[in-house]
Design a protein around this motif. Sequence first.
Motif, PDB file in Angstrom:
ATOM      1  N   HIS A  52       1.013  -1.128  -0.065  1.00  0.00           N
ATOM      2  CA  HIS A  52       0.057  -0.050  -0.099  1.00  0.00           C
ATOM      3  C   HIS A  52       0.812   1.625  -0.067  1.00  0.00           C
ATOM      4  CE1 HIS A  52      -2.188  -3.518   2.417  1.00  0.00           C
ATOM      5  NE2 HIS A  52      -2.845  -3.082   1.323  1.00  0.00           N
ATOM      6  N   SER A  62       3.394   4.295  -2.405  1.00  0.00           N
ATOM      7  CA  SER A  62       3.039   5.448  -3.565  1.00  0.00           C
ATOM      8  C   SER A  62       4.107   4.959  -4.627  1.00  0.00           C
ATOM      9  CB  SER A  62       3.358   6.683  -3.128  1.00  0.00           C
ATOM     10  OG  SER A  62       3.794   7.694  -4.134  1.00  0.00           O
ATOM     11  N   PRO A  69      -3.759   1.066  -3.155  1.00  0.00           N
ATOM     12  CA  PRO A  69      -4.019   1.804  -2.019  1.00  0.00           C
ATOM     13  C   PRO A  69      -4.849   0.974  -0.897  1.00  0.00           C
ATOM     14  CG  PRO A  69      -4.975   2.736  -4.185  1.00  0.00           C
ATOM     15  CD  PRO A  69      -4.514   1.345  -4.493  1.00  0.00           C
ATOM     16  N   GLU A  91      -2.691   7.807  -1.141  1.00  0.00           N
ATOM     17  CA  GLU A  91      -3.178   7.038  -2.339  1.00  0.00           C
ATOM     18  C   GLU A  91      -4.572   6.692  -2.310  1.00  0.00           C
ATOM     19  OE1 GLU A  91      -1.445   5.988  -5.261  1.00  0.00           O
ATOM     20  OE2 GLU A  91      -0.237   7.623  -4.544  1.00  0.00           O
ATOM     21  N   GLY A  92      -5.241   6.579  -3.226  1.00  0.00           N
ATOM     22  CA  GLY A  92      -6.879   6.462  -3.447  1.00  0.00           C
ATOM     23  C   GLY A  92      -7.538   6.704  -1.981  1.00  0.00           C
ATOM     24  N   ALA A  96      -7.031   5.865   1.024  1.00  0.00           N
ATOM     25  CA  ALA A  96      -6.251   5.379   2.389  1.00  0.00           C
ATOM     26  C   ALA A  96      -6.719   6.007   3.550  1.00  0.00           C
ATOM     27  CB  ALA A  96      -4.898   5.152   2.087  1.00  0.00           C
ATOM     28  N   SER A 149       5.985   7.274   0.680  1.00  0.00           N
ATOM     29  CA  SER A 149       4.768   8.378   0.650  1.00  0.00           C
ATOM     30  C   SER A 149       5.224   9.631  -0.249  1.00  0.00           C
ATOM     31  CB  SER A 149       4.226   8.757   1.982  1.00  0.00           C
ATOM     32  OG  SER A 149       3.124   9.790   1.702  1.00  0.00           O
TER      33      SER A 149
END
Length: 383
Positions: free
Chosen positions: A135, A137, A151, A177-178, A180, A199
């Motif tokens: 999960h 970047s 994500p 992301e997404g 999250a 990240s």
Amino acid sequence: MAAHPIALVHADLYTPTRRILDGTVLIADGRIVAVGPTREVRLPRRAERIDAGGRPVTPGLIDLHLHGVEGCDVFGPELAEAARRLPRYGVTAFVPTTLTLPEEEILGRLAAMAREIEGRPAGARILGVHIEGPHLSPRRPGMANPAWFRPLTPEAVDRYVAAARGWIRMWTFAPEEGAAMAAIPALVARGILPVMGHSDATYAQAVEAIERGVRQVTHFFNAMRPFHHREPGLFAAALLDRRVVTQVIADGQHVHPAALRLLFRVKGAGGVALISDAAPTAGLPPGRYRWLGYEVEVADGRCQTPDGALAGSVALMNEGLRVLIEEVGLDPLTAVRSATLTPARSLGLRWLGRLQPGAPADLVLWDRWGRPAAVWIGGEPVR
């Protein structure tokens, strides 16, 4: 019959909230009974005395971020063997850390880790599991394969927790992301520490993640958006918030000594947790290796992929402690605290990481910084 009490006398003690020159630690029944100047600690007549000869004695080192040691990968059935080998490096407790793979393989390996933990292996205490990937970047992948990135979602939290049978303790992810951000409450509700890492979060995104419950940053400086004065990113968000602990690798490769000095000056020992991020190649000779399908090379004190990306570290916590003291120039009390008390507190562990009456007798006698002479876990010698 209970074993005789053990007294380490004439030691240079780091509790680590204070230093006691010519100190004594008395341990019995797996716990610390007394700590203080040697002249003030009264010893039982039957106590076994070990003269430290002025050498340092510290709590056992606690590694929040470790992938392996001496060819053993903690992400699966080799976890128990890794736990047995870690005390020779002064590590008495650790959080084994995962790697980015296809999800089905991750879930299977988490189940294997849970079985090993529940078998209560000898050696360093296993404090739970640290999820690092997938999960993350794609802008900050490090050595990981972005093709497997996803994500974080609350549904993924449920799947991973079920596979690991509740042993997940920390979770590194990219909060930008997404969706999250929406998964952070799901982690907190399960008692899992949310950690930002790999990240590209902006300052505003990082602040939002912290407000939702993120309390650590994985290997600060590495695989994250760098500081810029017009977009300070998660770098500034973590430095400015006292609630956030920054993990840092001090292997002499990942972070320049000046950057380490800056980090400790801003955050203090209570805001920095020394980690190893050790790869399974840690403790092995130079050469080419495979790590769960990733090709890596160990040379010149580095573990890296063929394209030159750092792939974890080949140094364990003992070497990181030495670097902080001898190369970065930190006061030993500060360095020891970052490797013991700070990681314990960051996990909410009240008794680990300190030398005080009632605490578990996890401690290290050092020949010199970086070189353990003897290690005890729960009052039992393990090295």
